[in-house]
Structures are given as C-alpha cells and as structure tokens.
Design a protein around this motif. Sequence first.
Motif, short mmCIF file in Angstrom:
data_model
loop_
_atom_site.label_atom_id
_atom_site.label_comp_id
_atom_site.label_asym_id
_atom_site.label_seq_id
_atom_site.Cartn_x
_atom_site.Cartn_y
_atom_site.Cartn_z
N ALA A 93 10.22 -13.75 -4.89
CA ALA A 93 9.64 -13.53 -3.55
C ALA A 93 10.48 -12.54 -2.76
O ALA A 93 11.10 -12.87 -1.76
CB ALA A 93 9.50 -14.85 -2.81
N GLU A 94 10.50 -11.32 -3.21
CA GLU A 94 11.22 -10.24 -2.55
C GLU A 94 10.19 -9.20 -2.15
O GLU A 94 8.99 -9.40 -2.32
CB GLU A 94 12.28 -9.67 -3.51
N ARG A 95 10.62 -8.08 -1.65
CA ARG A 95 9.75 -7.00 -1.19
C ARG A 95 8.79 -6.55 -2.29
O ARG A 95 9.18 -6.35 -3.44
CB ARG A 95 10.65 -5.84 -0.74
N THR A 96 7.53 -6.38 -1.92
CA THR A 96 6.51 -5.88 -2.84
C THR A 96 5.78 -4.73 -2.16
O THR A 96 5.49 -4.80 -0.97
CB THR A 96 5.51 -7.00 -3.19
N VAL A 97 5.49 -3.67 -2.91
CA VAL A 97 4.79 -2.49 -2.37
C VAL A 97 3.65 -2.14 -3.32
O VAL A 97 3.82 -2.12 -4.54
CB VAL A 97 5.75 -1.29 -2.23
N LEU A 98 2.48 -1.85 -2.72
CA LEU A 98 1.31 -1.42 -3.48
C LEU A 98 0.73 -0.18 -2.80
O LEU A 98 0.41 -0.22 -1.61
CB LEU A 98 0.26 -2.52 -3.53
N VAL A 99 0.65 0.92 -3.55
CA VAL A 99 0.13 2.19 -3.02
C VAL A 99 -1.06 2.60 -3.88
O VAL A 99 -0.98 2.57 -5.11
CB VAL A 99 1.21 3.29 -3.03
N GLU A 100 -2.15 3.00 -3.22
CA GLU A 100 -3.36 3.41 -3.92
C GLU A 100 -3.55 4.92 -3.86
O GLU A 100 -3.31 5.53 -2.81
CB GLU A 100 -4.57 2.74 -3.26
N LYS A 127 -8.98 4.82 -10.04
CA LYS A 127 -7.89 4.98 -9.08
C LYS A 127 -6.57 4.71 -9.79
O LYS A 127 -6.51 4.09 -10.85
CB LYS A 127 -8.07 4.02 -7.91
N GLY A 128 -5.51 5.19 -9.15
CA GLY A 128 -4.16 4.94 -9.65
C GLY A 128 -3.39 4.17 -8.61
O GLY A 128 -3.66 4.28 -7.40
N TYR A 129 -2.45 3.36 -9.07
CA TYR A 129 -1.67 2.52 -8.16
C TYR A 129 -0.19 2.57 -8.51
O TYR A 129 0.15 2.60 -9.69
CB TYR A 129 -2.14 1.07 -8.23
N TRP A 130 0.64 2.59 -7.49
CA TRP A 130 2.06 2.32 -7.65
C TRP A 130 2.23 0.85 -7.33
O TRP A 130 1.82 0.39 -6.25
CB TRP A 130 2.91 3.11 -6.67
N VAL A 131 2.84 0.11 -8.23
CA VAL A 131 3.14 -1.30 -8.01
C VAL A 131 4.65 -1.46 -8.14
O VAL A 131 5.22 -1.16 -9.18
CB VAL A 131 2.41 -2.20 -9.04
N SER A 132 5.26 -1.91 -7.07
CA SER A 132 6.70 -2.02 -7.06
C SER A 132 7.12 -3.40 -6.56
O SER A 132 6.80 -3.79 -5.44
CB SER A 132 7.30 -0.93 -6.14
N GLY A 171 -1.33 12.06 -1.36
CA GLY A 171 -2.65 11.46 -1.29
C GLY A 171 -2.67 9.95 -1.38
O GLY A 171 -3.74 9.35 -1.55
N GLY A 172 -1.51 9.32 -1.26
CA GLY A 172 -1.44 7.87 -1.38
C GLY A 172 -1.69 7.13 -0.08
O GLY A 172 -1.48 7.67 1.00
N ARG A 173 -2.15 5.90 -0.23
CA ARG A 173 -2.38 5.00 0.90
C ARG A 173 -1.64 3.70 0.61
O ARG A 173 -1.92 3.03 -0.39
CB ARG A 173 -3.87 4.72 1.06
N THR A 174 -0.71 3.35 1.47
CA THR A 174 0.05 2.12 1.28
C THR A 174 -0.82 0.94 1.68
O THR A 174 -1.27 0.85 2.83
CB THR A 174 1.36 2.15 2.09
N LEU A 175 -1.05 0.03 0.74
CA LEU A 175 -1.88 -1.15 0.98
C LEU A 175 -1.04 -2.38 1.28
O LEU A 175 -1.46 -3.26 2.04
CB LEU A 175 -2.77 -1.43 -0.23
N VAL A 176 0.14 -2.46 0.67
CA VAL A 176 1.05 -3.59 0.86
C VAL A 176 2.46 -3.04 0.94
O VAL A 176 2.85 -2.19 0.14
CB VAL A 176 0.97 -4.59 -0.33
#
Length: 97
Positions: free
Chosen positions: A52-59, A3-8, A34-39
């Motif tokens: 401790a600011e905004r965090t985004v994780l997309v799978e 799988k691939g992830y965007w980590v921001s 085709g992404g799914r936002t997990l966080v």
Amino acid sequence: MSKGYWVSAYRTISDPEKLAAYNKLAGPAVVAGGGRTLVRGSRVVARDAGIAERTVLVEFDSFEQAVAAYESAAYQEALVALSDAVERDFRIVEGID
C-alpha cells in the motif's frame, strides 16, 4: 488502436525530495507525450502480495505513444532527477480494445 498505460507501483520511497524534483519534470513530460494521469498517490488497499504505497496510472491514446513518451528526452531527464530515490515496479501495458 489500443490505448497504452504506464502502471507504476512504488515499493519504497527513500528520498522524498528527489521524488518531488522528478514530479516537477515528469508531469510536463507526460502531458507533452499525450498522457493523462488517472491515478497518482490516491488511497490504496493492498491485497495478496501488494504494498500500500504510491501508485500511478497514466493513459495514452496508444501503446506506441506510451512507449515514445517514456523514451522522450523530457521524461529521461525526469528519471535522472529521480535517480535512486524510489524502488518501483514500472510497466508499459497495452489496453484492451
């Protein structure tokens, strides 16, 4: 296939209005790619040098799909809307099988 992830991880948000405009465009672009936002902006406990600011994780189903979604015209349009509104650490990473 891994799988691939965007980590921001956002360091600063200087223009919440531009971030909101980005969010309106980025969400559909992620889904179309085709992404799914997990966080997204959930609670964060920062350790070490973390912020401790905004965090985004997309799978995504694959690393290649994650890269293609980032390079898509729809997501590039979202980045234009985001402009200089944030400072963030954005990575595309490959998951472990």
